[in-house]
Design a protein around this motif. Structure first.
Motif, PDB file in Angstrom:
ATOM      1  N   CYS A   1      -9.138  -0.780   5.933  1.00 50.49           N
ATOM      2  CA  CYS A   1      -8.084   0.211   5.722  1.00 50.49           C
ATOM      3  C   CYS A   1      -6.728  -0.404   6.056  1.00 50.49           C
ATOM      4  O   CYS A   1      -6.648  -1.414   6.743  1.00 50.49           O
ATOM      5  CB  CYS A   1      -8.332   1.467   6.546  1.00 50.49           C
ATOM      6  SG  CYS A   1      -8.427   1.186   8.310  1.00 50.49           S
ATOM      7  N   GLY A   2      -5.679   0.219   5.562  1.00 50.31           N
ATOM      8  CA  GLY A   2      -4.337  -0.273   5.842  1.00 50.31           C
ATOM      9  C   GLY A   2      -3.690  -0.866   4.622  1.00 50.31           C
ATOM     10  O   GLY A   2      -3.690  -0.246   3.565  1.00 50.31           O
ATOM     11  N   SER A   3      -3.212  -2.067   4.754  1.00 47.84           N
ATOM     12  CA  SER A   3      -2.297  -2.591   3.746  1.00 47.84           C
ATOM     13  C   SER A   3      -3.013  -3.154   2.532  1.00 47.84           C
ATOM     14  O   SER A   3      -4.235  -3.308   2.504  1.00 47.84           O
ATOM     15  CB  SER A   3      -1.385  -3.642   4.362  1.00 47.84           C
ATOM     16  OG  SER A   3      -1.965  -4.911   4.273  1.00 47.84           O
ATOM     17  N   SER A   4      -2.230  -3.503   1.530  1.00 47.12           N
ATOM     18  CA  SER A   4      -2.782  -4.028   0.278  1.00 47.12           C
ATOM     19  C   SER A   4      -2.922  -5.543   0.335  1.00 47.12           C
ATOM     20  O   SER A   4      -3.331  -6.163  -0.623  1.00 47.12           O
ATOM     21  CB  SER A   4      -1.854  -3.660  -0.878  1.00 47.12           C
ATOM     22  OG  SER A   4      -0.617  -4.329  -0.722  1.00 47.12           O
ATOM     23  N   ARG A   5      -2.566  -6.144   1.467  1.00 49.59           N
ATOM     24  CA  ARG A   5      -2.520  -7.609   1.545  1.00 49.59           C
ATOM     25  C   ARG A   5      -3.832  -8.254   1.113  1.00 49.59           C
ATOM     26  O   ARG A   5      -4.890  -8.017   1.689  1.00 49.59           O
ATOM     27  CB  ARG A   5      -2.142  -8.041   2.976  1.00 49.59           C
ATOM     28  CG  ARG A   5      -3.146  -7.671   4.030  1.00 49.59           C
ATOM     29  CD  ARG A   5      -2.636  -7.980   5.434  1.00 49.59           C
ATOM     30  NE  ARG A   5      -1.550  -7.078   5.805  1.00 49.59           N
ATOM     31  CZ  ARG A   5      -1.165  -6.837   7.055  1.00 49.59           C
ATOM     32  NH1 ARG A   5      -1.746  -7.449   8.052  1.00 49.59           N
ATOM     33  NH2 ARG A   5      -0.186  -6.000   7.308  1.00 49.59           N
ATOM     34  N   GLU A   6      -3.743  -9.087   0.104  1.00 54.46           N
ATOM     35  CA  GLU A   6      -4.941  -9.767  -0.377  1.00 54.46           C
ATOM     36  C   GLU A   6      -5.311 -10.898   0.577  1.00 54.46           C
ATOM     37  O   GLU A   6      -6.390 -11.477   0.491  1.00 54.46           O
ATOM     38  CB  GLU A   6      -4.699 -10.289  -1.797  1.00 54.46           C
ATOM     39  CG  GLU A   6      -5.974 -10.494  -2.565  1.00 54.46           C
ATOM     40  CD  GLU A   6      -5.765 -10.467  -4.064  1.00 54.46           C
ATOM     41  OE1 GLU A   6      -5.091  -9.533  -4.549  1.00 54.46           O
ATOM     42  OE2 GLU A   6      -6.253 -11.368  -4.746  1.00 54.46           O
ATOM     43  N   HIS A   7      -4.395 -11.182   1.494  1.00 57.92           N
ATOM     44  CA  HIS A   7      -4.665 -12.184   2.513  1.00 57.92           C
ATOM     45  C   HIS A   7      -5.926 -11.805   3.310  1.00 57.92           C
ATOM     46  O   HIS A   7      -6.570 -12.680   3.880  1.00 57.92           O
ATOM     47  CB  HIS A   7      -3.472 -12.306   3.463  1.00 57.92           C
ATOM     48  CG  HIS A   7      -2.149 -12.422   2.742  1.00 57.92           C
ATOM     49  ND1 HIS A   7      -1.623 -11.390   1.986  1.00 57.92           N
ATOM     50  CD2 HIS A   7      -1.263 -13.437   2.653  1.00 57.92           C
ATOM     51  CE1 HIS A   7      -0.462 -11.773   1.463  1.00 57.92           C
ATOM     52  NE2 HIS A   7      -0.217 -13.012   1.846  1.00 57.92           N
TER      53      HIS A   7
ATOM     54  N   ASP B   1      -4.473  -5.276   9.385  1.00 57.50           N
ATOM     55  CA  ASP B   1      -3.690  -5.956  10.427  1.00 57.50           C
ATOM     56  C   ASP B   1      -4.619  -6.692  11.387  1.00 57.50           C
ATOM     57  O   ASP B   1      -4.263  -7.730  11.929  1.00 57.50           O
ATOM     58  CB  ASP B   1      -2.843  -4.957  11.222  1.00 57.50           C
ATOM     59  CG  ASP B   1      -1.566  -4.565  10.488  1.00 57.50           C
ATOM     60  OD1 ASP B   1      -0.539  -5.222  10.694  1.00 57.50           O
ATOM     61  OD2 ASP B   1      -1.607  -3.607   9.700  1.00 57.50           O
TER      62      ASP B   1
ATOM     63  N   ASP C   1      -8.892  -2.518  10.366  1.00 54.22           N
ATOM     64  CA  ASP C   1      -7.780  -2.491   9.418  1.00 54.22           C
ATOM     65  C   ASP C   1      -7.331  -3.894   9.045  1.00 54.22           C
ATOM     66  O   ASP C   1      -7.713  -4.878   9.686  1.00 54.22           O
ATOM     67  CB  ASP C   1      -6.625  -1.680  10.004  1.00 54.22           C
ATOM     68  CG  ASP C   1      -6.145  -2.272  11.312  1.00 54.22           C
ATOM     69  OD1 ASP C   1      -5.442  -3.290  11.276  1.00 54.22           O
ATOM     70  OD2 ASP C   1      -6.488  -1.717  12.383  1.00 54.22           O
TER      71      ASP C   1
ATOM     72  N   SER D   1       0.803  -1.223   0.000  1.00 53.93           N
ATOM     73  CA  SER D   1       0.000   0.000   0.000  1.00 53.93           C
ATOM     74  C   SER D   1       0.837   1.276   0.000  1.00 53.93           C
ATOM     75  O   SER D   1       0.397   2.307  -0.487  1.00 53.93           O
ATOM     76  CB  SER D   1      -0.953  -0.001   1.190  1.00 53.93           C
ATOM     77  OG  SER D   1      -0.231  -0.135   2.389  1.00 53.93           O
TER      78      SER D   1
ATOM     79  N   LYS E   1       0.080  -9.916  10.548  1.00 51.85           N
ATOM     80  CA  LYS E   1       1.161 -10.129   9.572  1.00 51.85           C
ATOM     81  C   LYS E   1       1.896 -11.436   9.679  1.00 51.85           C
ATOM     82  O   LYS E   1       2.455 -11.900   8.684  1.00 51.85           O
ATOM     83  CB  LYS E   1       2.187  -9.002   9.658  1.00 51.85           C
ATOM     84  CG  LYS E   1       2.941  -8.981  10.979  1.00 51.85           C
ATOM     85  CD  LYS E   1       2.271  -8.106  11.897  1.00 51.85           C
ATOM     86  CE  LYS E   1       2.673  -8.041  13.292  1.00 51.85           C
ATOM     87  NZ  LYS E   1       2.052  -6.818  13.857  1.00 51.85           N
TER      88      LYS E   1
ATOM     89  N   ARG F   1       1.948   3.321  10.709  1.00 48.19           N
ATOM     90  CA  ARG F   1       0.684   2.747  11.201  1.00 48.19           C
ATOM     91  C   ARG F   1       0.764   2.451  12.686  1.00 48.19           C
ATOM     92  O   ARG F   1       1.717   1.822  13.143  1.00 48.19           O
ATOM     93  CB  ARG F   1       0.344   1.453  10.441  1.00 48.19           C
ATOM     94  CG  ARG F   1      -0.110   1.755   9.055  1.00 48.19           C
ATOM     95  CD  ARG F   1      -0.745   0.593   8.338  1.00 48.19           C
ATOM     96  NE  ARG F   1      -1.187   1.099   7.058  1.00 48.19           N
ATOM     97  CZ  ARG F   1      -0.999   0.484   5.894  1.00 48.19           C
ATOM     98  NH1 ARG F   1      -0.434  -0.702   5.852  1.00 48.19           N
ATOM     99  NH2 ARG F   1      -1.410   1.048   4.780  1.00 48.19           N
TER     100      ARG F   1
ATOM    101  N   ALA G   1     -12.056   0.847   2.445  1.00 45.29           N
ATOM    102  CA  ALA G   1     -10.793   1.378   1.942  1.00 45.29           C
ATOM    103  C   ALA G   1     -10.610   0.868   0.509  1.00 45.29           C
ATOM    104  O   ALA G   1     -10.989  -0.253   0.184  1.00 45.29           O
ATOM    105  CB  ALA G   1      -9.642   0.914   2.821  1.00 45.29           C
ATOM    106  N   ASP G   2     -10.019   1.714  -0.337  1.00 42.06           N
ATOM    107  CA  ASP G   2      -9.942   1.446  -1.779  1.00 42.06           C
ATOM    108  C   ASP G   2      -9.304   0.111  -2.164  1.00 42.06           C
ATOM    109  O   ASP G   2      -9.841  -0.624  -2.972  1.00 42.06           O
ATOM    110  CB  ASP G   2      -9.133   2.548  -2.477  1.00 42.06           C
ATOM    111  CG  ASP G   2      -9.989   3.767  -2.773  1.00 42.06           C
ATOM    112  OD1 ASP G   2     -11.222   3.637  -2.788  1.00 42.06           O
ATOM    113  OD2 ASP G   2      -9.408   4.842  -2.988  1.00 42.06           O
ATOM    114  N   ILE G   3      -8.119  -0.155  -1.630  1.00 37.13           N
ATOM    115  CA  ILE G   3      -7.385  -1.334  -2.105  1.00 37.13           C
ATOM    116  C   ILE G   3      -8.106  -2.612  -1.675  1.00 37.13           C
ATOM    117  O   ILE G   3      -8.278  -3.540  -2.457  1.00 37.13           O
ATOM    118  CB  ILE G   3      -5.912  -1.338  -1.618  1.00 37.13           C
ATOM    119  CG1 ILE G   3      -5.199  -0.055  -2.059  1.00 37.13           C
ATOM    120  CG2 ILE G   3      -5.166  -2.559  -2.153  1.00 37.13           C
ATOM    121  CD1 ILE G   3      -3.738   0.041  -1.634  1.00 37.13           C
TER     122      ILE G   3
ATOM    123  N   ASN H   1      -9.602  -5.568  -3.969  1.00 35.91           N
ATOM    124  CA  ASN H   1      -9.123  -6.939  -3.797  1.00 35.91           C
ATOM    125  C   ASN H   1     -10.280  -7.926  -3.620  1.00 35.91           C
ATOM    126  O   ASN H   1     -10.179  -9.085  -4.019  1.00 35.91           O
ATOM    127  CB  ASN H   1      -8.201  -7.039  -2.572  1.00 35.91           C
ATOM    128  CG  ASN H   1      -6.804  -6.512  -2.870  1.00 35.91           C
ATOM    129  OD1 ASN H   1      -6.409  -6.379  -4.022  1.00 35.91           O
ATOM    130  ND2 ASN H   1      -6.050  -6.214  -1.826  1.00 35.91           N
TER     131      ASN H   1
END
Ligand code: SF4
Lengths: 468, 212
Positions: free
Chosen positions: B88-94, B22, B20, A131, B27, A433, B113-115, B119
């Motif tokens: 929100c947060g990371s792009s992780r598709e997980h 996370d 989010d 991201s 992770k 974050r 959140a967009d990403i 996904n």
């Protein structure tokens, strides 16, 4: 022709085709690849018997899982090691323009490595399964994070299926006070518009303050665009951009340089270009920022107090604040400067470049870590940043103060390697974050600038770096 | 990709804003090089009382009885009801992988959140945006009614409550087409390979420095 924004220009110059509902195939120039979000994509290619569309668009490194000490011992965690070795094997099998594996001199956090290698250039579309790819927008590039299915899609087709976002301009005018950095500007913007404020928008950062920022500062700012909800943040090209790119390994060579610069100089919003939303901030009013909660929008000035949920009228927000305070182990109305810290982390793709380390070192020089602070980690963003810092003697300043000088990587930004907080530990962190568990389960994160983090390490609690 | 047409599914309410990635999947589980098996670690830190690591036998871990996903009445839920800025947060598709692996087919929230939003579509998981007041109403009804189910009809773009109240939602024609038919997007894009090549050649001519 009608006046265009920078985003309009970047978008329209990459559209291969567009469907009636606005769904476009967007051509991708640069694909950055790291070990966490790529294995399933490579696996997908293998299963479908597909090759890379353009292997010279790929630049790769291992960063999330790599340890930051005892490199001679390799990666001890077997699952992390497998992920890094899987990347090694995939790059070997599929090819790439460049690969900086674990222990390589050029290895580093993908968003630090790309720009310093000149792999990120103005006018490019840049994607990465991460991201914080928004970082690369600092170069007047259209850069955003993608998921693993999209990683595979870009690998196989060199395109992304995308829809155009709306245009937002965040303009910061005036002059920053001494001691105020790009990180404070980023947090102040997020405090203003909220973590969902940029959702659906591409943000262009403009105004006197942004023009005054170095390229590294602009990267810090664009890095945090995603924390404001925007997939991409960007800054117009100017002489600073061009000077930064010049001479880097993957920058255009002599015969193409002038043509490239001529094109890059068009990468700014035209006068009178229309934005769907404009947010204005007064740079002179920005103070050192410290987050108090579990979302980057939960941020106040260092001279403020922890906010009181009872003063919040919206019930969903009030509940969120209460939960955040409980998680963070904080009482409402506590002065921020009275909050002690256990751990300090200086690093991450937000703040691990050479200027960040210089900023921190300037605060630390000749001082000692507070006895109450258990550990201070300084993790450079890349092997090149590390070498430069050592050339300038910054490592000695940190070590003399009782800080630990580490090998490059993501480290405690997300704690996928061994660097992590224990439950209840409180950290002043230069990362991006402060989510629950982000730096280790039960860990408590306060986001700050490198100078503020360094000052907290010395004082043992948050202090206003302007009077430190 | 799994196709999505209609769904009549039990609803599980997750009454928190800004959930989010996370929180959705911590992770340590991102170290896997596989696409499946993330379901038992969905919301791991809220769902269990101990600290989760990959390779643990999740069926033997102490569960948090106060976390909504563990309530007996929400077992087998296929629709997740959430608050604003979900994912929100990371792009992780997980994150969508974990939701899907757990058995969720749709997530309803006032905003995403967009990403994460993007996904979801790649994995046959339907993210539905409904107005905040409507989401509020659905939270109230879910809490009040044991076994509360929602009917989702993608072709008609509607969410219907047990009492027959129907709410429309938006989706782009392209995404709808892919989801309804469970299409492989790469295959679709490669049907335009000639156009991509032509575009690329033009680019190579005008901006040769982009092609090392
Ligand atoms: S430093 Fe942190 S935010 Fe940046 S790429 Fe690494 S894990 Fe992600």
């Amino acid at each position: 022709m009608t006046a265009q924004t920078l985003y309009d220009k970047l978008w329209s110059s990459h559209v291969v085709r567009e469907e009636e509902d606005g769904t476009a195939l967007l051509y991708i120039d640069r694909h950055l690849v790291h070990e966490v979000t790529s294995p399933q994509a490579f696996e997908g290619l293998k299963l479908a018997n597909r090759a890379l569309w353009r292997k010279d668009s790929i630049v790769s490194t291992a960063d999330h899982n790599t340890p930051t000490d005892h490199w001679d011992e390799g990666i001890k965690d077997p699952i992390s090691r497998q992920q890094v070795e899987t990347l090694d094997a995939n790059i070997k099998a599929f090819g790439a323009l460049a690969y900086f594996p674990f222990k390589d001199h050029g290895q580093g956090i993908v968003h630090v490595m790309g720009p310093e290698q000149g792999a990120t250039l103005p006018g490019m579309t840049v994607v990465c399964g991460d991201s914080h790819t928004s970082t690369h927008g600092a170069f007047g590039a259209l850069a955003h994070g993608i998921g693993t299915s999209e990683v595979e899609h870009v690998m196989a087709t060199q395109c992304l299926v995308a829809k155009k976002s709306k245009n937002m301009l965040v303009r910061v005018d005036g002059k920053l006070a001494d001691g105020i950095t790009a990180k404070d500007v980023a947090l102040a913007i997020i405090g203003e518009i909220g973590t969902a404020g940029g959702t659906g928008y591409a943000i262009e950062f403009g105004g006197e303050v942004i023009r005054g920022l170095s390229m590294e500062g602009r990267m810090t700012l664009c890095n945090m665009a995603i924390e404001a909800g925007a997939r991409s943040g960007m800054v117009a090209v100017d002489d600073k951009t061009i000077d930064y790119v010049k001479g880097r390994p993957f920058a255009p060579k002599a015969e193409q340089w002038d043509a490239a610069v001529a094109y890059w100089n068009t990468l700014h919003s035209d006068d009178g270009a229309a934005f769907d939303k404009v947010v204005e901030l007064d740079g002179a009013a920005i103070t050192p920022q410290v987050t108090w909660g579990t979302s980057p929008e939960m941020v106040v000035s260092v001279s403020d107090r922890v906010p009181d949920p009872e003063a919040q009228a919206d019930p969903v927000k009030r509940e969120g604040m209460k939960r955040a305070l409980a998680y963070m182990g904080l009482e409402a109305n506590t002065p921020i400067e009275q909050i002690p810290v256990d751990i300090v982390f200086i690093g991450s793709c937000t703040n691990s470049r050479i200027e960040d380390l210089r900023e921190a070192a300037a605060v630390v020089r000749g001082r000692q870590k507070a006895a109450s602070v258990k550990q201070v980690l300084v993790v450079p963003g890349s092997g090149l940043v590390k070498a430069e810092a050592e050339r300038e003697g910054l490592d000695k300043i940190f070590v003399a103060a009782g800080f630990e000088w580490r090998e490059p990587g993501c480290s405690m930004c997300l704690a996928m390697n061994a660097d992590r907080l224990l439950p209840g530990e409180r950290c002043a962190s230069t990362s991006n974050r402060n989510f629950e568990g982000r730096q280790g389960q039960g860990g408590r994160t306060h986001l700050v600038s490198p100078a503020m983090a360094a000052a907290a390490a010395i004082a043992g609690h948050f202090v206003d770096v302007r009077h430190f | 990709m799994k196709a999505f047409t209609t769904l009549n599914g039990l609803v599980c309410p997750l009454d928190r804003a800004n959930v989010d990635t996370d929180a959705i999947i911590p992770k340590q589980f991102l170290k896997s090089i596989k696409r499946s098996g993330f379901g038992p670690n969905l919301f791991d830190e809220w769902r269990y009382l101990d600290h989760g690591e990959p390779g643990m036998d999740n069926s033997k871990r102490p569960i948090n009885p106060d976390f909504v996903l563990n309530f007996p009445r929400f077992q087998g839920a296929e629709v997740l009801l959430a608050r604003e800025n979900f994912g929100c947060g990371s792009s992780r598709e997980h994150a969508p992988w974990a939701l899907e692996d757990q058995g969720f087919r749709a997530v309803i929230a006032p905003s995403f959140a967009d990403i994460f939003f993007n996904n979801c579509y790649k994995n046959g998981l339907l993210p539905i945006v409904l107005p905040a007041e409507v989401v509020d109403q659905l939270f109230r009804e879910t809490e009040a009614t044991e076994g509360y189910q929602l009917s989702i009809d993608l072709a008609a773009q509607t969410v219907t409550t047990p009492s027959g109240q129907s709410f429309g939602f938006d989706i782009t024609a392209h995404r709808k087409h892919c989801l309804l038919n469970g299409l492989d997007e790469i295959g679709l894009t490669l049907a335009h390979a000639d156009e991509i090549k032509a575009f690329e050649e033009k680019r190579r001519a005008t901006q040769p420095w982009l092609f090392a």
